[in-house]
Design a protein around this motif. Structure first.
Motif, PDB file in Angstrom:
ATOM      1  N   MET A 201       0.813  -1.217   0.000  1.00  0.00           N
ATOM      2  CA  MET A 201       0.000   0.000   0.000  1.00  0.00           C
ATOM      3  C   MET A 201       0.849   1.270   0.000  1.00  0.00           C
ATOM      4  O   MET A 201       0.314   2.364   0.167  1.00  0.00           O
ATOM      5  N   PHE A 202       2.171   1.128  -0.188  1.00  0.00           N
ATOM      6  CA  PHE A 202       3.051   2.297  -0.139  1.00  0.00           C
ATOM      7  C   PHE A 202       2.628   3.370  -1.130  1.00  0.00           C
ATOM      8  O   PHE A 202       2.675   4.568  -0.837  1.00  0.00           O
ATOM      9  N   ARG A 203       2.237   2.960  -2.335  1.00  0.00           N
ATOM     10  CA  ARG A 203       1.866   3.945  -3.357  1.00  0.00           C
ATOM     11  C   ARG A 203       0.578   4.671  -2.982  1.00  0.00           C
ATOM     12  O   ARG A 203       0.416   5.860  -3.267  1.00  0.00           O
ATOM     13  N   LYS A 204      -0.318   3.968  -2.337  1.00  0.00           N
ATOM     14  CA  LYS A 204      -1.645   4.512  -2.032  1.00  0.00           C
ATOM     15  C   LYS A 204      -1.683   5.290  -0.722  1.00  0.00           C
ATOM     16  O   LYS A 204      -2.450   6.241  -0.574  1.00  0.00           O
ATOM     17  N   ASP A 205      -0.852   4.887   0.240  1.00  0.00           N
ATOM     18  CA  ASP A 205      -0.916   5.462   1.584  1.00  0.00           C
ATOM     19  C   ASP A 205       0.499   5.714   2.098  1.00  0.00           C
ATOM     20  O   ASP A 205       1.198   4.799   2.526  1.00  0.00           O
ATOM     21  N   GLU A 206       0.920   6.966   2.058  1.00  0.00           N
ATOM     22  CA  GLU A 206       2.286   7.309   2.457  1.00  0.00           C
ATOM     23  C   GLU A 206       2.545   7.016   3.928  1.00  0.00           C
ATOM     24  O   GLU A 206       3.688   6.805   4.335  1.00  0.00           O
ATOM     25  N   ALA A 207       1.486   6.979   4.747  1.00  0.00           N
ATOM     26  CA  ALA A 207       1.672   6.712   6.173  1.00  0.00           C
ATOM     27  C   ALA A 207       2.273   5.329   6.400  1.00  0.00           C
ATOM     28  O   ALA A 207       3.034   5.126   7.353  1.00  0.00           O
ATOM     29  N   THR A 208       1.947   4.373   5.517  1.00  0.00           N
ATOM     30  CA  THR A 208       2.488   3.024   5.680  1.00  0.00           C
ATOM     31  C   THR A 208       4.001   3.012   5.459  1.00  0.00           C
ATOM     32  O   THR A 208       4.697   2.157   6.017  1.00  0.00           O
ATOM     33  N   ILE A 209       4.508   3.946   4.655  1.00  0.00           N
ATOM     34  CA  ILE A 209       5.963   4.041   4.455  1.00  0.00           C
ATOM     35  C   ILE A 209       6.638   4.453   5.758  1.00  0.00           C
ATOM     36  O   ILE A 209       7.652   3.881   6.169  1.00  0.00           O
ATOM     37  N   ARG A 210       6.070   5.446   6.435  1.00  0.00           N
ATOM     38  CA  ARG A 210       6.649   5.934   7.686  1.00  0.00           C
ATOM     39  C   ARG A 210       6.592   4.877   8.797  1.00  0.00           C
ATOM     40  O   ARG A 210       7.451   4.842   9.677  1.00  0.00           O
ATOM     41  N   GLU A 211       5.570   4.028   8.747  1.00  0.00           N
ATOM     42  CA  GLU A 211       5.365   3.038   9.808  1.00  0.00           C
ATOM     43  C   GLU A 211       6.178   1.764   9.586  1.00  0.00           C
ATOM     44  O   GLU A 211       6.329   0.961  10.502  1.00  0.00           O
ATOM     45  N   TRP A 212       6.725   1.580   8.380  1.00  0.00           N
ATOM     46  CA  TRP A 212       7.415   0.326   8.059  1.00  0.00           C
ATOM     47  C   TRP A 212       8.778   0.246   8.745  1.00  0.00           C
ATOM     48  O   TRP A 212       9.490   1.238   8.877  1.00  0.00           O
ATOM     49  N   SER A 213       9.132  -0.948   9.156  1.00  0.00           N
ATOM     50  CA  SER A 213      10.478  -1.220   9.673  1.00  0.00           C
ATOM     51  C   SER A 213      10.693  -2.721   9.645  1.00  0.00           C
ATOM     52  O   SER A 213       9.724  -3.503   9.647  1.00  0.00           O
ATOM     53  N   PRO A 214      11.942  -3.180   9.607  1.00  0.00           N
ATOM     54  CA  PRO A 214      12.198  -4.629   9.687  1.00  0.00           C
ATOM     55  C   PRO A 214      11.611  -5.242  10.956  1.00  0.00           C
ATOM     56  O   PRO A 214      11.153  -6.383  10.942  1.00  0.00           O
ATOM     57  N   GLN A 215      11.610  -4.471  12.034  1.00  0.00           N
ATOM     58  CA  GLN A 215      11.046  -4.962  13.293  1.00  0.00           C
ATOM     59  C   GLN A 215       9.532  -5.172  13.158  1.00  0.00           C
ATOM     60  O   GLN A 215       8.982  -6.125  13.720  1.00  0.00           O
ATOM     61  N   GLN A 216       8.881  -4.294  12.394  1.00  0.00           N
ATOM     62  CA  GLN A 216       7.441  -4.441  12.175  1.00  0.00           C
ATOM     63  C   GLN A 216       7.140  -5.698  11.367  1.00  0.00           C
ATOM     64  O   GLN A 216       6.166  -6.404  11.629  1.00  0.00           O
ATOM     65  N   VAL A 217       7.986  -5.993  10.390  1.00  0.00           N
ATOM     66  CA  VAL A 217       7.827  -7.215   9.600  1.00  0.00           C
ATOM     67  C   VAL A 217       7.927  -8.439  10.503  1.00  0.00           C
ATOM     68  O   VAL A 217       7.118  -9.376  10.410  1.00  0.00           O
ATOM     69  N   GLU A 218       8.922  -8.443  11.394  1.00  0.00           N
ATOM     70  CA  GLU A 218       9.103  -9.566  12.310  1.00  0.00           C
ATOM     71  C   GLU A 218       7.886  -9.736  13.214  1.00  0.00           C
ATOM     72  O   GLU A 218       7.412 -10.854  13.451  1.00  0.00           O
ATOM     73  N   LYS A 219       7.389  -8.627  13.703  1.00  0.00           N
ATOM     74  CA  LYS A 219       6.216  -8.663  14.582  1.00  0.00           C
ATOM     75  C   LYS A 219       5.001  -9.200  13.830  1.00  0.00           C
ATOM     76  O   LYS A 219       4.221  -9.996  14.379  1.00  0.00           O
ATOM     77  N   CYS A 220       4.867  -8.794  12.576  1.00  0.00           N
ATOM     78  CA  CYS A 220       3.688  -9.177  11.801  1.00  0.00           C
ATOM     79  C   CYS A 220       3.655 -10.669  11.504  1.00  0.00           C
ATOM     80  O   CYS A 220       2.614 -11.322  11.678  1.00  0.00           O
ATOM     81  N   THR A 247       1.186  -7.123   1.437  1.00  0.00           N
ATOM     82  CA  THR A 247       2.614  -6.845   1.568  1.00  0.00           C
ATOM     83  C   THR A 247       3.388  -7.726   0.602  1.00  0.00           C
ATOM     84  O   THR A 247       2.860  -8.682   0.047  1.00  0.00           O
ATOM     85  N   PHE A 248       4.674  -7.437   0.400  1.00  0.00           N
ATOM     86  CA  PHE A 248       5.484  -8.135  -0.600  1.00  0.00           C
ATOM     87  C   PHE A 248       6.410  -9.206  -0.026  1.00  0.00           C
ATOM     88  O   PHE A 248       6.647 -10.223  -0.650  1.00  0.00           O
ATOM     89  N   ASN A 249       6.996  -8.975   1.147  1.00  0.00           N
ATOM     90  CA  ASN A 249       8.072  -9.827   1.637  1.00  0.00           C
ATOM     91  C   ASN A 249       7.616 -11.273   1.820  1.00  0.00           C
ATOM     92  O   ASN A 249       6.443 -11.551   2.073  1.00  0.00           O
ATOM     93  N   THR A 250       8.564 -12.197   1.709  1.00  0.00           N
ATOM     94  CA  THR A 250       8.217 -13.618   1.791  1.00  0.00           C
ATOM     95  C   THR A 250       7.976 -14.082   3.224  1.00  0.00           C
ATOM     96  O   THR A 250       7.312 -15.094   3.438  1.00  0.00           O
ATOM     97  N   LYS A 251       8.498 -13.360   4.220  1.00  0.00           N
ATOM     98  CA  LYS A 251       8.293 -13.784   5.613  1.00  0.00           C
ATOM     99  C   LYS A 251       6.811 -13.801   5.965  1.00  0.00           C
ATOM    100  O   LYS A 251       6.350 -14.704   6.678  1.00  0.00           O
ATOM    101  N   GLU A 252       6.075 -12.815   5.487  1.00  0.00           N
ATOM    102  CA  GLU A 252       4.651 -12.731   5.778  1.00  0.00           C
ATOM    103  C   GLU A 252       3.809 -13.478   4.745  1.00  0.00           C
ATOM    104  O   GLU A 252       2.592 -13.583   4.920  1.00  0.00           O
TER     105      GLU A 252
END
Length: 423
Positions: A201-220, A247-252
């Motif tokens: 959703m990065f293109r649609k919602d800039e707030a998701t860019i600010r909220e993203w982090s590797p730690q957030q991916v791990e938590k998710c 989301t795109f990453n393979t972990k999730e």
């Protein structure tokens, strides 16, 4: 400038994941406006603006029977038909659920030919309601659908959208996934559109860019496995789970599917797609199960990942649906149901409103009806579609539209600039 906005760790990982050519196409998508799309309500689409709706001023979404891309984004707030539940504003990639449901319903019936009772379905993380209203439209009329949202404020928005959509056998709950497991509820179909890091959703919602982090991916990905585990306990043998993220990453995504295959007795089911849809398969090396990834710049929509999993039968006797576990009234009553204090109306006397009157009603204002209008509860409509009710007391009609649903803006357009146009 875009590269500076995207987190460096996301850029490095995603470029390697997608490959150079895909990633460059993804970056180019940020230079174009995100597509605007709506999905019609098949229950209400036969009568729009006094005639059968044949064509919308836009192009069909190829994987959704009721989906349309619009040429431009209007102000939906000022369209009474939007508030009447005639359509839902939904991102096009998410509408792929319609194609999945169409194919999976046939697969489920063929897999269990002795099924004799109505299907039961659960949308476990349902707010704001786009996928839930699509589910309710696409599933058989006698199917009972539970739509759940753990966060109370989001559950209220879900309830509003479900109420306006206007289907029976649709129940909204405000529970955690573990509450369904503890209630021993059982379902034939479960949608796990799990909370995720939101990279798609990065293109649609800039707030998701600010909220993203590797730690957030791990938590998710860890939270996602907890949700799936609770949901799996609620799935009937032979039942189908639809797992999705934005989301795109393979972990999730792929890594969670691989974990499910290792943890549970299940099988990934394929979905037939068309090459021109440009849907991407697995991006995890060595993982070849059928999964479906929508990438902006390649597919016409935002980011989405979908995988369909069937829970294997434990024994042949359970093919007889009479033998399948049922949910008792006691189990159901243990859940936190939400009920709308407002029912999309039912009154023997109807009043057709003009465009200006409809907007005043949606703002919560009083109206004055003709002198021969009977006193009491009156149903108000726009273009034949019910908007709500008012209480006519003679000198005026008091507004019964829920306060939390009302249009807040003070500006009201003079003309009805509808998004639904006929050719």
């Amino acid at each position: 400038m875009l590269m500076a906005q995207l987190p460096a760790e996301f850029t490095e990982y995603t470029r390697q994941l997608m490959g150079e050519e895909r990633f460059e196409r993804y970056l180019l998508s940020f230079e174009e406006p995100a597509p605007v799309s709506i999905r019609l309500n098949p229950k209400k689409r036969s009568e729009v603006r006094g005639q059968r709706l044949e064509v919308i001023d836009g192009e069909r979404v190829p994987w959704c029977r009721e989906g349309y891309y619009l040429k431009q984004r209007p102000n939906f707030t000022f369209d009474p038909l939007f508030h009447a539940g005639c359509y839902y504003v939904q991102e096009a990639s998410s509408m792929f659920l319609d194609e999945v449901l169409r194919q999976m319903h046939n697969a489920y019936v063929n897999y269990q030919p002795s099924a004799i009772r109505p299907l039961t379905a659960l949308d476990l993380c349902a707010a704001p309601g786009g996928k839930s209203t699509l589910l309710r439209s696409a599933l058989p009329a006698d199917c009972v659908l539970y739509s759940n949202e753990p966060i109370r404020t989001r559950a209220s928005i879900l309830l509003e959208n479900v109420t306006k959509w206007g289907y029976e056998n649709h129940i909204v709950t405000n529970c955690y996934p573990r509450d369904y497991r503890q209630a021993k509820m059982k379902f034939d179909l479960i949608l796990c559109d799990v909370p995720c890091s939101g990279e798609g959703m990065f293109r649609k919602d800039e707030a998701t860019i600010r909220e993203w982090s590797p730690q957030q991916v791990e938590k998710c990905w860890q939270l996602q496995r907890e949700i799936v585990s609770d949901a799996w306990a609620c799935l009937n043998d032979g039942g189908i789970m639809i797992y999705s993220t934005c989301t795109f990453n393979t972990k999730e995504n792929e890594e969670n599917i691989r974990w499910m295959l290792q943890e549970f007795d299940c099988k990934v089911l394929p979905i037939e797609t068309k090459p021109e849809w440009n849907i991407t398969g697995s991006l995890l090396e060595g993982f070849t199960e059928p999964v479906y990834r929508f990438i902006p710049g390649i597919t016409r929509g935002e980011g989405l990942f979908v995988c369909v999993i069937r829970k294997q039968m434990r024994n042949e006797k359970l093919e007889m649906r009479n033998d399948a576990p049922r949910s008792s009234a006691k189990n159901i009553s243990s859940l936190n149901h939400l009920h709308s204090s407002f029912l999309i109306p039912h009154s023997s006397f109807k009043i057709e409103l003009s465009y200006q009157e409809a907007l005043k009603f949606l703002r919560g204002e009083t109206l004055t009806f003709p002198s021969d209008t009977p006193r009491g509860i009156v149903e108000v409509c726009f273009e034949g579609h019910p908007l709500g009710t008012m209480k006519n007391i003679g000198t005026r009609a008091n507004n019964l539209y829920p306060k939390e649903w009302r249009i807040k803006t003070t500006h009201i357009p003079n003309d009805y600039e509808t998004i639904l146009r006929h050719t």
